[in-house]
Design a protein around this motif. Structure first.
Motif, PDB file in Angstrom:
ATOM      1  N   GLU A  23      10.350 -49.414   4.591  1.00 22.23           N
ATOM      2  CA  GLU A  23      11.490 -49.118   3.694  1.00 22.23           C
ATOM      3  C   GLU A  23      10.802 -48.279   2.352  1.00 22.23           C
ATOM      4  O   GLU A  23       9.609 -48.699   1.776  1.00 22.23           O
ATOM      5  CB  GLU A  23      11.524 -50.579   3.013  1.00 22.23           C
ATOM      6  CG  GLU A  23      12.781 -50.473   1.923  1.00 22.23           C
ATOM      7  CD  GLU A  23      13.418 -52.089   1.616  1.00 22.23           C
ATOM      8  OE1 GLU A  23      14.123 -52.056   0.651  1.00 22.23           O
ATOM      9  OE2 GLU A  23      13.129 -52.856   2.207  1.00 22.23           O
ATOM     10  N   PRO A  76      14.952 -49.450  -1.895  1.00 19.67           N
ATOM     11  CA  PRO A  76      15.766 -50.605  -1.510  1.00 19.67           C
ATOM     12  C   PRO A  76      17.188 -49.830  -0.828  1.00 19.67           C
ATOM     13  O   PRO A  76      17.514 -48.868  -1.273  1.00 19.67           O
ATOM     14  CB  PRO A  76      16.303 -51.068  -2.724  1.00 19.67           C
ATOM     15  CG  PRO A  76      15.117 -50.867  -3.572  1.00 19.67           C
ATOM     16  CD  PRO A  76      14.600 -49.588  -3.194  1.00 19.67           C
ATOM     17  N   GLY A  77      17.464 -50.220   0.610  1.00 16.51           N
ATOM     18  CA  GLY A  77      18.457 -49.963   1.382  1.00 16.51           C
ATOM     19  C   GLY A  77      18.215 -48.437   1.953  1.00 16.51           C
ATOM     20  O   GLY A  77      19.095 -47.943   2.650  1.00 16.51           O
ATOM     21  N   SER A 117      15.645 -47.337   4.615  1.00 14.99           N
ATOM     22  CA  SER A 117      14.342 -47.524   5.550  1.00 14.99           C
ATOM     23  C   SER A 117      14.335 -46.719   6.880  1.00 14.99           C
ATOM     24  O   SER A 117      15.500 -46.190   7.270  1.00 14.99           O
ATOM     25  CB  SER A 117      14.244 -48.953   5.826  1.00 14.99           C
ATOM     26  OG  SER A 117      15.571 -49.338   6.602  1.00 14.99           O
TER      27      SER A 117
END
Length: 111
Positions: free
Chosen positions: A33, A36-37, A39
């Motif tokens: 990752e 956040p969001g 990856s």
């Protein structure tokens, strides 16, 4: 699973547990990752109908089985665009303690 990219080469190294997962279930997956969001996921899947190892790392199940159950270290192929693909069992490093890599394969030079 370790993912290494260098030049025109892609290398994936699997621990004993990951080799067993792909052998027994036909799939092993990992991801990193970046935010956040956001990856990057990568996976290895053994498929019965695959003809050869490819950039998607689809591997014929019988070859995956043979590799997982043997002392063979790796498999390799080259994509149509010339990218070298290497799938290898992950050995314990010679310069780290065993506790840091408990699931890696014993290094051949450690015996």
């Amino acid at each position: 699973m370790k993912l290494r990219i260098q030049g025109n080469s892609l290398r994936l190294r699997l621990t004993q547990k990951e080799v067993a997962l792909v052998r027994n279930h036909g799939l092993v997956e990992s991801h990193i990752e970046f935010a956040p969001g956001h990856s990057l996921a990568y996976l290895i899947e053994g498929l019965p109908n695959a003809d050869a190892m490819s950039a998607t790392l689809t591997i014929p199940m019988h070859e995956m089985t043979d590799w997982a159950e043997s002392d063979r270290v790796g498999m390799e192929a080259r994509s149509q665009s010339g990218v070298q693909l290497l799938l290898e069992k992950d050995f314990k490093c010679l310069h780290r303690s065993v506790e840091q890599e408990p699931d890696a394969y014993p290094h051949p030079l450690m015996s």
